[in-house]
Design a protein around this motif. Sequence first.
Motif, short mmCIF file in Angstrom:
data_model
loop_
_atom_site.label_atom_id
_atom_site.label_comp_id
_atom_site.label_asym_id
_atom_site.label_seq_id
_atom_site.Cartn_x
_atom_site.Cartn_y
_atom_site.Cartn_z
N ASN A 46 0.82 -1.21 0.00
CA ASN A 46 0.00 0.00 0.00
C ASN A 46 0.86 1.26 0.00
OD1 ASN A 46 -2.50 -1.30 -0.04
ND2 ASN A 46 -2.45 -1.60 2.18
N ASP A 50 1.23 4.43 -2.80
CA ASP A 50 1.18 5.85 -2.44
C ASP A 50 2.43 6.59 -2.92
OD1 ASP A 50 -1.25 5.39 -1.21
OD2 ASP A 50 -0.42 5.32 0.83
N GLN A 53 2.21 7.23 -6.57
CA GLN A 53 1.31 8.36 -6.83
C GLN A 53 2.00 9.69 -6.57
OE1 GLN A 53 -1.43 6.87 -8.73
NE2 GLN A 53 -1.94 8.91 -8.05
N GLU A 54 2.65 9.78 -5.40
CA GLU A 54 3.37 11.02 -5.06
C GLU A 54 4.46 11.31 -6.10
OE1 GLU A 54 4.89 11.21 -1.05
OE2 GLU A 54 3.12 10.16 -0.29
#
Length: 184
Positions: A46, A50, A53-54
Amino acid sequence: MEKDNHIDTEMVKAYQAGDQKAIAQLVKRWHLIFCKKAYWIVKDANLSKDIAQESWQTIMDKMHTLQKPSSFKSWALRIVYSKSLDALREQSRKRSRETEFGKQQVAVVDDYKEKTEHKEMLLKAIKRLPEQQQSVIRLYYTEEYSLKEISELLNISVGTTKSRLFHAREKLKLILKPIIGNKK
């Protein structure tokens, strides 16, 4: 490999020229690789998503500063790597704060227990005093009466009140000394 690099270069140039669809193509080509790279570092599925995405957000914000579009791969992977390390540092700080908080909670509980134990010992010691000294101690420390008020309540002189208070304290020291001396 050369062909892939050429495709990336063309898409970067297109995005820099204002073609928003080019970034979608880059995401399609690189997102899974970014996730895998992040996972390899942080070992959390997970969190790695993230991080990817960042990373994309940073890539899109800074793509216009990329002077050599052919270096997209190494530039983008460096961003993913940096974001992954930042995430690891943040996890470490969080664990450290949680550990420190846990230690503080234990210290508060221990402090409370110790104060409760001392209070119980003191109350037991006060009960061992003569009744007249118990009364003066309780009125002075628990009820917070002045020496003059205690003397009026008990119908004794201020000097007698002071004497009873003094002798009660001395007896309490003698009673508590062996107990407190063993605790230290």
